[in-house]
Design a protein around this motif. Structure first.
Motif, PDB file in Angstrom:
ATOM      1  N   LEU A  70       0.190  -6.261   4.717  1.00 49.55           N
ATOM      2  CA  LEU A  70       0.440  -5.057   3.930  1.00 49.55           C
ATOM      3  C   LEU A  70       1.813  -4.490   4.238  1.00 49.55           C
ATOM      4  N   THR A  71       2.541  -4.187   3.184  1.00 47.07           N
ATOM      5  CA  THR A  71       3.765  -3.415   3.314  1.00 47.07           C
ATOM      6  C   THR A  71       3.383  -1.979   3.031  1.00 47.07           C
ATOM      7  N   MET A  72       3.714  -1.101   3.958  1.00 48.48           N
ATOM      8  CA  MET A  72       3.320   0.298   3.842  1.00 48.48           C
ATOM      9  C   MET A  72       4.484   1.118   3.297  1.00 48.48           C
ATOM     10  N   VAL A  73       4.200   1.925   2.251  1.00 50.17           N
ATOM     11  CA  VAL A  73       5.233   2.762   1.634  1.00 50.17           C
ATOM     12  C   VAL A  73       4.700   4.181   1.482  1.00 50.17           C
ATOM     13  N   GLU A  74       5.357   5.116   2.128  1.00 55.02           N
ATOM     14  CA  GLU A  74       4.951   6.516   1.986  1.00 55.02           C
ATOM     15  C   GLU A  74       5.483   7.058   0.661  1.00 55.02           C
ATOM     16  N   GLN A  75       4.582   7.651  -0.155  1.00 60.66           N
ATOM     17  CA  GLN A  75       4.965   8.209  -1.456  1.00 60.66           C
ATOM     18  C   GLN A  75       4.264   9.555  -1.659  1.00 60.66           C
ATOM     19  N   PRO A  76       4.890  10.630  -1.208  1.00 60.15           N
ATOM     20  CA  PRO A  76       4.266  11.960  -1.351  1.00 60.15           C
ATOM     21  C   PRO A  76       3.968  12.331  -2.798  1.00 60.15           C
ATOM     22  N   GLU A  77       4.739  11.775  -3.740  1.00 61.46           N
ATOM     23  CA  GLU A  77       4.524  12.114  -5.150  1.00 61.46           C
ATOM     24  C   GLU A  77       3.167  11.643  -5.682  1.00 61.46           C
ATOM     25  N   LEU A  78       2.440  10.841  -4.917  1.00 60.80           N
ATOM     26  CA  LEU A  78       1.100  10.417  -5.338  1.00 60.80           C
ATOM     27  C   LEU A  78       0.097  11.569  -5.226  1.00 60.80           C
ATOM     28  N   ILE A  79       0.468  12.626  -4.524  1.00 59.28           N
ATOM     29  CA  ILE A  79      -0.322  13.832  -4.285  1.00 59.28           C
ATOM     30  C   ILE A  79      -1.445  13.574  -3.289  1.00 59.28           C
ATOM     31  N   GLY A  80      -2.181  12.507  -3.465  1.00 61.36           N
ATOM     32  CA  GLY A  80      -3.265  12.115  -2.570  1.00 61.36           C
ATOM     33  C   GLY A  80      -3.723  10.722  -2.947  1.00 61.36           C
ATOM     34  N   GLY A  81      -4.558  10.117  -2.113  1.00 59.87           N
ATOM     35  CA  GLY A  81      -5.065   8.776  -2.394  1.00 59.87           C
ATOM     36  C   GLY A  81      -4.026   7.715  -2.081  1.00 59.87           C
ATOM     37  N   PHE A  82      -4.131   6.594  -2.796  1.00 58.38           N
ATOM     38  CA  PHE A  82      -3.240   5.465  -2.520  1.00 58.38           C
ATOM     39  C   PHE A  82      -3.135   4.560  -3.735  1.00 58.38           C
ATOM     40  N   VAL A  83      -2.136   3.672  -3.705  1.00 54.47           N
ATOM     41  CA  VAL A  83      -1.955   2.659  -4.737  1.00 54.47           C
ATOM     42  C   VAL A  83      -1.806   1.318  -4.026  1.00 54.47           C
ATOM     43  N   LEU A  84      -2.596   0.334  -4.442  1.00 58.35           N
ATOM     44  CA  LEU A  84      -2.500  -1.029  -3.924  1.00 58.35           C
ATOM     45  C   LEU A  84      -1.842  -1.902  -4.971  1.00 58.35           C
ATOM     46  N   LYS A  85      -0.854  -2.687  -4.547  1.00 57.03           N
ATOM     47  CA  LYS A  85      -0.179  -3.581  -5.487  1.00 57.03           C
ATOM     48  C   LYS A  85      -0.143  -4.985  -4.898  1.00 57.03           C
ATOM     49  N   VAL A  86      -0.658  -5.933  -5.695  1.00 56.99           N
ATOM     50  CA  VAL A  86      -0.629  -7.346  -5.339  1.00 56.99           C
ATOM     51  C   VAL A  86       0.034  -8.067  -6.511  1.00 56.99           C
ATOM     52  N   GLY A  87       1.257  -8.534  -6.289  1.00 58.60           N
ATOM     53  CA  GLY A  87       2.001  -9.154  -7.386  1.00 58.60           C
ATOM     54  C   GLY A  87       2.193  -8.148  -8.500  1.00 58.60           C
ATOM     55  N   ILE A 128      -0.382  -6.891 -10.204  1.00 54.91           N
ATOM     56  CA  ILE A 128      -1.643  -6.156 -10.358  1.00 54.91           C
ATOM     57  C   ILE A 128      -1.610  -4.915  -9.481  1.00 54.91           C
ATOM     58  N   GLU A 129      -1.905  -3.778 -10.112  1.00 56.26           N
ATOM     59  CA  GLU A 129      -1.860  -2.505  -9.400  1.00 56.26           C
ATOM     60  C   GLU A 129      -3.201  -1.801  -9.530  1.00 56.26           C
ATOM     61  N   GLU A 130      -3.724  -1.352  -8.392  1.00 54.62           N
ATOM     62  CA  GLU A 130      -4.941  -0.537  -8.372  1.00 54.62           C
ATOM     63  C   GLU A 130      -4.521   0.858  -7.952  1.00 54.62           C
ATOM     64  N   ASP A 131      -4.566   1.783  -8.899  1.00 50.95           N
ATOM     65  CA  ASP A 131      -4.095   3.139  -8.645  1.00 50.95           C
ATOM     66  C   ASP A 131      -5.277   4.044  -8.337  1.00 50.95           C
ATOM     67  N   ASN A 132      -5.431   4.388  -7.071  1.00 49.13           N
ATOM     68  CA  ASN A 132      -6.480   5.296  -6.625  1.00 49.13           C
ATOM     69  C   ASN A 132      -5.868   6.598  -6.124  1.00 49.13           C
ATOM     70  N   SER A 133      -4.759   6.979  -6.747  1.00 48.50           N
ATOM     71  CA  SER A 133      -4.068   8.201  -6.331  1.00 48.50           C
ATOM     72  C   SER A 133      -4.471   9.363  -7.225  1.00 48.50           C
ATOM     73  N   LEU A 152       0.858  -1.178   0.000  1.00 46.84           N
ATOM     74  CA  LEU A 152       0.000   0.000   0.000  1.00 46.84           C
ATOM     75  C   LEU A 152       0.894   1.228   0.000  1.00 46.84           C
ATOM     76  N   SER A 153       0.847   1.983  -1.095  1.00 39.69           N
ATOM     77  CA  SER A 153       1.582   3.246  -1.194  1.00 39.69           C
ATOM     78  C   SER A 153       0.593   4.363  -0.898  1.00 39.69           C
ATOM     79  N   TYR A 154       1.016   5.316  -0.091  1.00 35.32           N
ATOM     80  CA  TYR A 154       0.101   6.355   0.375  1.00 35.32           C
ATOM     81  C   TYR A 154       0.828   7.682   0.528  1.00 35.32           C
ATOM     82  N   VAL A 155       0.032   8.755   0.664  1.00 34.35           N
ATOM     83  CA  VAL A 155       0.564  10.072   0.983  1.00 34.35           C
ATOM     84  C   VAL A 155       0.370  10.301   2.488  1.00 34.35           C
TER      85      VAL A 155
END
Length: 176
Positions: free
Chosen positions: A128-145, A147-152, A99-102
């Motif tokens: 869940l492995t948590m990764v802070e990514q300010p460059e996402l601006i907002g929202g989050f990205v979920l990655k499983v293998g 497959i990526e769900e980008d809700n940023s 889970l990548s998040y701002v």
């Protein structure tokens, strides 16, 4: 990941080595690159390598590491541990995701995300492995293998830009 690493990882799992022991061994390897180089070195004698393994690593994993050294596969140890985790997770119905998040989600949000993933992938447990990514601006990205769900917000802006580019090209073609 190589087939060699997969094979050794599977053997490590089938030996019944506990996950805590493997995690401690991974931690030990991460402390210094010198340990890797020493155990990989063809110049260092087998007995010296055995001595280091016996002094540094948990008793339960010593014999396995000695065999890895004997077969000169210590350069694969990170991949072997990764393959072990994969096998362990499959056997225990565990899904690993990133889970990548701002802004770090609260406990309720994390619970909802884990429940969503568990249901979607039919798993009992989600790690869940948590990764802070300010460059996402907002929202989050979920990655499983793979497959990526980008809700940023960054992802939405990229999709909007791509759509605008396609529309622009379509208009240009119509005007010709």
């Amino acid at each position: 990941m190589t087939q060699t690493a997969n094979n050794y990882g599977e053997v490590l799992f089938e030996l019944g080595i506990k996950k805590d022991t493997v995690e401690e061994s991974k931690r030990i390897f991460s402390l210094t690159e010198q340990l890797h180089r020493t155990l990989e070195s063809p110049i260092i004698s087998k007995n010296e390598k055995y001595s280091i393994i016996e002094k540094v690593f948990p008793k339960e994993i010593e014999n396995f590491l000695k065999v890895v050294c004997d077969h000169e596969k210590m350069s694969y140890i990170d991949e072997i541990i990764e393959a072990y985790y994969k096998k362990y997770n499959e056997a225990n119905n565990i899904l690993t995701a990133t889970l990548s998040y701002v802004v770090e989600p609260n406990e309720n949000q994390l619970s909802q995300i884990k429940n969503y993933l568990a249901k979607k992938y039919n798993k009992e447990t989600v790690e869940l492995t948590m990764v802070e990514q300010p460059e996402l601006i907002g929202g989050f990205v979920l990655k499983v293998g793979d497959i990526e769900e980008d809700n940023s917000i960054r992802g939405r802006l990229n999709r909007l830009e791509s759509l605008a580019r396609k529309q622009y090209l379509r208009i240009i073609r119509l005007l010709r």
